[in-house]
Design a protein around this motif. Structure first.
Motif, mmCIF file in Angstrom:
data_model
loop_
_atom_site.group_PDB
_atom_site.id
_atom_site.type_symbol
_atom_site.label_atom_id
_atom_site.label_comp_id
_atom_site.label_asym_id
_atom_site.label_seq_id
_atom_site.Cartn_x
_atom_site.Cartn_y
_atom_site.Cartn_z
ATOM 1 N N TYR A 87 0.872 -1.156 0.000
ATOM 2 C CA TYR A 87 0.000 0.000 0.000
ATOM 3 C C TYR A 87 0.914 1.213 0.000
ATOM 4 O O TYR A 87 1.698 1.396 0.920
ATOM 5 C CB TYR A 87 -0.887 -0.014 1.246
ATOM 6 C CG TYR A 87 -1.770 1.202 1.390
ATOM 7 C CD1 TYR A 87 -2.876 1.364 0.566
ATOM 8 C CD2 TYR A 87 -1.490 2.172 2.336
ATOM 9 C CE1 TYR A 87 -3.692 2.473 0.689
ATOM 10 C CE2 TYR A 87 -2.309 3.283 2.471
ATOM 11 C CZ TYR A 87 -3.412 3.428 1.646
ATOM 12 O OH TYR A 87 -4.212 4.526 1.766
ATOM 13 N N GLN A 89 1.383 5.363 -0.493
ATOM 14 C CA GLN A 89 0.765 6.685 -0.545
ATOM 15 C C GLN A 89 1.794 7.685 -1.032
ATOM 16 O O GLN A 89 2.927 7.700 -0.554
ATOM 17 C CB GLN A 89 0.263 7.120 0.833
ATOM 18 C CG GLN A 89 -0.995 6.418 1.258
ATOM 19 C CD GLN A 89 -1.567 7.034 2.525
ATOM 20 O OE1 GLN A 89 -0.842 7.439 3.416
ATOM 21 N NE2 GLN A 89 -2.877 7.099 2.584
ATOM 22 N N SER A 98 -3.116 7.006 -3.401
ATOM 23 C CA SER A 98 -2.752 5.715 -2.809
ATOM 24 C C SER A 98 -2.933 4.608 -3.840
ATOM 25 O O SER A 98 -3.788 4.692 -4.719
ATOM 26 C CB SER A 98 -3.594 5.430 -1.566
ATOM 27 O OG SER A 98 -4.947 5.385 -1.903
#
Length: 163
Positions: A87, A89, A98
């Motif tokens: 993940y 960002q 994101s």
């Protein structure tokens, strides 16, 4: 201890003993090929992404979108992982972008389809549950009722490849 048994380390003895016997007798390859006689046909990343999205859309419609699902040649070398989820960002101007990505070890290009599905289910479950806890495994079993057996068989697949 046979170095191949590292893949089943942590399993109870009633599971490890038959695996050890299959390895020592030289019958693991035959057993595995009888259990899983065919490989899947999902060889390219576009097909892998579509396959993953079918599972995601069936079980996890409301989770964050996936930006990438790829086979990765380097995964097996890092911590003996079979798949990774990430993940990321990034700040772009005043917005935060994101991305969710799934990377599958390249050895699974030539795996039986149920083992690839188990790995995809595992990584998709991380979209909702970050830790390997009771809720995580319940979600895995919801998406793939035979999850725990397939997870063991994926470990046996790794032994099969190395033997």
């Amino acid at each position: 201890m046979n170095p191949l048994l590292r893949y089943v380390q942590g399993y109870p003895e009633h599971i490890v003993t038959p695996v050890r016997q299959l390895i020592e007798s030289g019958n693991l390859k035959k057993w595995f090929e009888q259990r899983y006689p065919t490989q899947h046909s999902i060889k390219h990343e576009k097909a892998l992404f579509e396959y993953t999205m079918q599972i995601k859309n069936r079980f996890l419609k409301k989770t964050a979108p996936l930006s990438k699902v790829i086979y990765d040649n380097k995964i097996h070398l890092i911590n003996n992982a079979l798949g990774l989820h990430s993940y990321v960002q990034r700040v772009q101007g005043s917005k935060v972008k994101s991305k969710n990505e799934i990377r599958i070890a390249s050895v699974f290009k030539n795996a039986p389809e149920p083992l690839l599905r188990m790995l995809i289910v595992h990584e998709l479950a991380h979209l909702k549950e970050k830790e390997h806890n009771k809720a995580f495994y319940a979600l895995c079993c919801h998406m793939e009722p035979n999850y725990h057996q397939l997870e063991l068989d994926a470990r046996l697949f790794m032994i099969y490849l190395e033997s």
